[in-house]
Structures are given as structure tokens and as C-alpha cells.
Scaffold this active site. Structure first.
Site, PDB file in Angstrom:
ATOM      1  NE  ARG A 103      -3.697   0.627   1.763  1.00 12.37           N
ATOM      2  CZ  ARG A 103      -5.181   0.836   2.631  1.00 12.37           C
ATOM      3  NH1 ARG A 103      -5.018   1.275   3.709  1.00 12.37           N
ATOM      4  NH2 ARG A 103      -5.983   0.252   2.044  1.00 12.37           N
ATOM      5  CG  HIS A 130      -8.358   0.040  -2.925  1.00 11.02           C
ATOM      6  ND1 HIS A 130      -7.376  -0.887  -2.506  1.00 11.02           N
ATOM      7  CD2 HIS A 130      -9.028   0.246  -1.614  1.00 11.02           C
ATOM      8  CE1 HIS A 130      -7.661  -1.234  -1.308  1.00 11.02           C
ATOM      9  NE2 HIS A 130      -8.599  -0.558  -0.632  1.00 11.02           N
ATOM     10  CD  GLN A 133     -12.861  -1.899  -0.635  1.00  8.25           C
ATOM     11  OE1 GLN A 133     -12.094  -1.945   0.128  1.00  8.25           O
ATOM     12  NE2 GLN A 133     -14.208  -2.375  -0.766  1.00  8.25           N
ATOM     13  CG  ASP A 222     -13.648   6.492  -0.604  1.00  7.28           C
ATOM     14  OD1 ASP A 222     -13.515   6.056   0.805  1.00  7.28           O
ATOM     15  OD2 ASP A 222     -12.437   6.503  -1.371  1.00  7.28           O
ATOM     16  CB  CYS A 262     -14.090   1.317   0.163  1.00  7.77           C
ATOM     17  SG  CYS A 262     -13.692   2.809   0.471  1.00  7.77           S
ATOM     18  NE  ARG A 290      -9.979  -5.175   0.515  1.00  7.45           N
ATOM     19  CZ  ARG A 290      -9.182  -4.242   0.877  1.00  7.45           C
ATOM     20  NH1 ARG A 290      -9.678  -3.258   1.419  1.00  7.45           N
ATOM     21  NH2 ARG A 290      -7.881  -4.316   0.636  1.00  7.45           N
TER      22      ARG A 290
HETATM   23  N1  NVA Z   1     -10.136   6.727  -0.980  1.00  7.24           N
HETATM   24  C1  NVA Z   1      -9.630   5.992   0.335  1.00  7.24           C
HETATM   25  C2  NVA Z   1      -9.787   4.786   0.277  1.00  7.24           C
HETATM   26  C3  NVA Z   1      -9.632   4.124   1.645  1.00  7.24           C
HETATM   27  C4  NVA Z   1      -9.764   2.746   1.611  1.00  7.24           C
HETATM   28  C5  NVA Z   1      -8.090   6.745   0.447  1.00  7.24           C
HETATM   29  O1  NVA Z   1      -7.484   6.655  -0.328  1.00  7.24           O
HETATM   30  O2  NVA Z   1      -8.229   7.019   1.784  1.00  7.24           O
HETATM   31  N1   CP Z   2     -10.966  -0.266   2.524  1.00  5.53           N
HETATM   32  C1   CP Z   2      -9.773  -0.286   2.842  1.00  5.53           C
HETATM   33  O1   CP Z   2      -8.842  -0.362   2.127  1.00  5.53           O
HETATM   34  O2   CP Z   2      -9.725  -0.260   4.494  1.00  5.53           O
HETATM   35  P1   CP Z   2      -8.293  -0.027   5.037  1.00  5.53           P
HETATM   36  O3   CP Z   2      -7.863   1.366   4.717  1.00  5.53           O
HETATM   37  O4   CP Z   2      -8.616   0.160   6.502  1.00  5.53           O
HETATM   38  O5   CP Z   2      -7.390  -1.197   4.968  1.00  5.53           O
END
Ligand code: NVA
Ligand code: CP
Length: 304
Positions: A103, A130, A133, A222, A262, A290
């Protein structure tokens, strides 16, 4: 399937359906507490430059259930791109580990990690997309509907990484995908063009939260400020005020709509307690899925 899992656009439609089918099989084994030691004596390196609950827990739990060992490498552990070059990290970590999940902030960084890694790399979110997801999301929708035909998914909010993966899915699976977002917060133009060009999907990008949601089978939202943008949260709250997914917006779809997010959700901003807790909310099914979707991805990547 490609050597790595970086984008939904790298999958064919058949590969997407195969992953959904395998995820359902593995989910049943998991719930029945059956042994499935596919990753006996194997290890998964999990590199996190950003925070996480679902991604960290579901990858670690899933890999452990499948008989392997997962290592958590947080922002202060290996300092990817800061303490050491990404191409060096890629070659070192892939000599120790059978799979790398990462990540990261920059999408270019995950591309570089994949280019230099001998082990498969799984994208656990970048600023651009992502894909894990969205595989969990389409698995969830397939469990709640008889078929994925004639599906209208309407995303309401910021045109962000989640939207880019939905657009890439729409490039492969025919659907109607609407993104209802404020002006200035539209998704990446090239990704919109890809979705329009490839798959027989109808893609609508609109700034109209009244009419845009009409006829949607799924309303998805989101956070308005993603990780790395939290200093803009207060400013964005004003711009996004008309884009909150509340009970009234759900009613405007005129359908038996599913609500998806998500997570993590900022209740009171992009959505409300009422919607999160409603019968039509499937957000915790998504979170659980997930684990099953990612297990299917990791098994497929290592079963050639
Ligand atoms: N758009 C959000 C998704 C988190 C799972 C982020 O990137 O923070
Ligand atoms: N939806 C998701 O990726 O959650 P986290 O950021 O908690 O991993």
C-alpha cells in the site's frame, strides 16, 4: 492472469469471473473451518506506507489461514523510496518472500516495485487505484443479486482511487457506471476514456446529485478526503455538502438499492448513521469479502 495484481484492467472478463468463483469456494471453506494450506511454508511481505485496518487484517488473517506467515512492514520499517530505492527493496524482499502486498502513495512506485520483484506483487491501494477493494465489491454484489447483468452502479463523491478501479472494472464487465461528483473532483480522464472505449459499458460523469442517482442498483461512496488529503477535509466538506449519501438520496434512486462503502466511513460527512445501519447497507459484507477476494487473488497468482 498477469504475474502481478496491480490493476483491474490487467484482468480479462473471464479472469474476473474465475476470481469471483474461487473467492466463493474459499469463503465456504473458511466458514466451514476446513483446512486449506495452500501457502504452507510460504511468506507474504505486507508493505504499508499508509494506515490500514481492513487491508492489513484481511491479508494477514487470510494468509495465516492458508498456512503461511505474513510480515507487517509499516511506514517506519523499511522506508520504501526514502531509506532505500524501490528497485533495491523489490529485489531484496522478493528473495525472502513468495508474495509482496504493498500500500503506497505513488502509483509509479508500485509499478517500479512490480517491475523489479521476482515475486508477485499485489496492489493494496495507491493514490490512483484500489483493485482488491473492487474485487471484494463485485463479489459482494454478485452475492446480493441473481446476476451481474444490467447492473447500474452509481458512485457519489470524490473521483478518487476507488472510482478509477470501478472504471477499470466497467472496461471489462458491461454495466452502467455513474460517477456523481462536484466540479473539479472528476476522475482521471484517461481512465474514463478507457472505460468508455473498451467494454460496452455506459459511463456517465455528472455533477447532478438529484438526477445522477436515478435507477441505480448500487449507491457507493467513499471519504471526501482520502489518505494524504486529510488537511483538505474541512474545505472539502463545503464543496461536497450536496453529495452526502443520506436516506433521501437513496429514496431518489427509485429502486431497491444496495448501499456500499469501502470503509473507513466518516459518518455525518459522506454518509449518515441511518444509511450505514440500514438493511440495504452491505458495507460489512464488503469488508469481510476483502479477505475472500484477496485469498482468491493470491492463490491464482501462485498457481501457474
Ligand atoms: N479513497 C480512500 C480509500 C480508503 C480505503 C483513501 O485512499 O484514503
Ligand atoms: N477499505 C480499505 O482498504 O480499508 P483500510 O484502509 O482500513 O485497509
Amino acid at each position: 492472469m498477469d504475474k502481478h495484481f496491480i490493476h483491474i484492467k490487467d484482468l480479462t472478463k473471464d479472469e474476473i469471473f474465475d476470481l469471483i468463483a474461487l473467492a466463493k469456494k474459499l469463503k465456504s471453506k473458511f466458514h466451514n473451518k476446513n483446512d486449506f494450506k495452500h501457502f504452507h511454508n510460504k511468506s507474504l511481505a505486507m508493505i504499508f506506507a499508509k494506515p490500514s485496518a481492513r487491508t492489513r487484517i484481511s491479508f494477514e488473517t487470510g494468509f495465516t489461514w492458508m498456512g503461511g506467515h505474513a510480515l507487517f512492514l509499516g511506514p517506519n520499517d523499511i522506508g520504501i523510496g526514502k531509506r532505500e530505492a524501490i528497485k533495491d527493496i523489490a529485489r531484496v524482499v522478493s528473495r525472502y518472500n513468495d508474495i509482496i502486498m504493498a500500500r503506497l502513495f505513488s502509483h509509479d512506485h508500485i509499478l517500479e516495485l512490480a517491475e523489479y520483484s521476482d515475486s508477485p506483487v499485489v496492489n493494496g491501494l495507491t493514490d490512483y487505484n484500489h483493485p482488491c477493494q473492487i474485487m471484494a465489491d463485485i463479489l459482494t454484489i454478485s452475492e446480493h443479486r441473481n446476476s451481474l447483468d444490467d447492473l447500474h452502479v452509481c458512485y457519489v463523491g470524490d473521483g478518487n482511487n476507488i472510482v478509477h478501479s470501478w472504471l477499470q472494472l466497467a472496461a471489462q464487465l458491461p454495466m452502467k457506471f455513474t460517477c456523481v461528483c462536484p466540479e473539479g473532483f472528476t476522475p482521471d480522464v484517461e481512465t474514463v476514456e478507457l472505460a468508455k472505449a473498451n467494454g460496452g459499458s455506459e459511463i456517465v460523469i455528472t455533477h447532478d446529485p438529484i438526477n445522477g442517482v436515478k435507477g441505480a442498483d448500487v449507491i457507493y461512496t467513499d471519504v471526501w478526503a482520502s489518505m494524504g488529503q486529510k488537511d483538505q477535509a474541512v474545505e472539502r466538506e463545503k464543496v461536497f455538502a450536496d453529495f452526502q449519501v443520506n436516506g433521501e438520496m437513496i429514496t431518489r434512486t427509485g429502486k431497491d438499492t444496495l448501499f456500499m462503502h469501502c470503509l473507513p466511513a466518516e459518518r455525518g460527512r459522506e454518509t449518515t448513521d441511518e444509511v450505514m445501519e440500514a438493511d440495504y447497507s452491505v458495507v460489512f459484507d464488503q469488508a469481510e469479502n476483502r479477505l475472500h477476494a484477496q485469498n482468491a487473488i493470491m492463490v491464482t497468482l501462485t498457481s501457474k
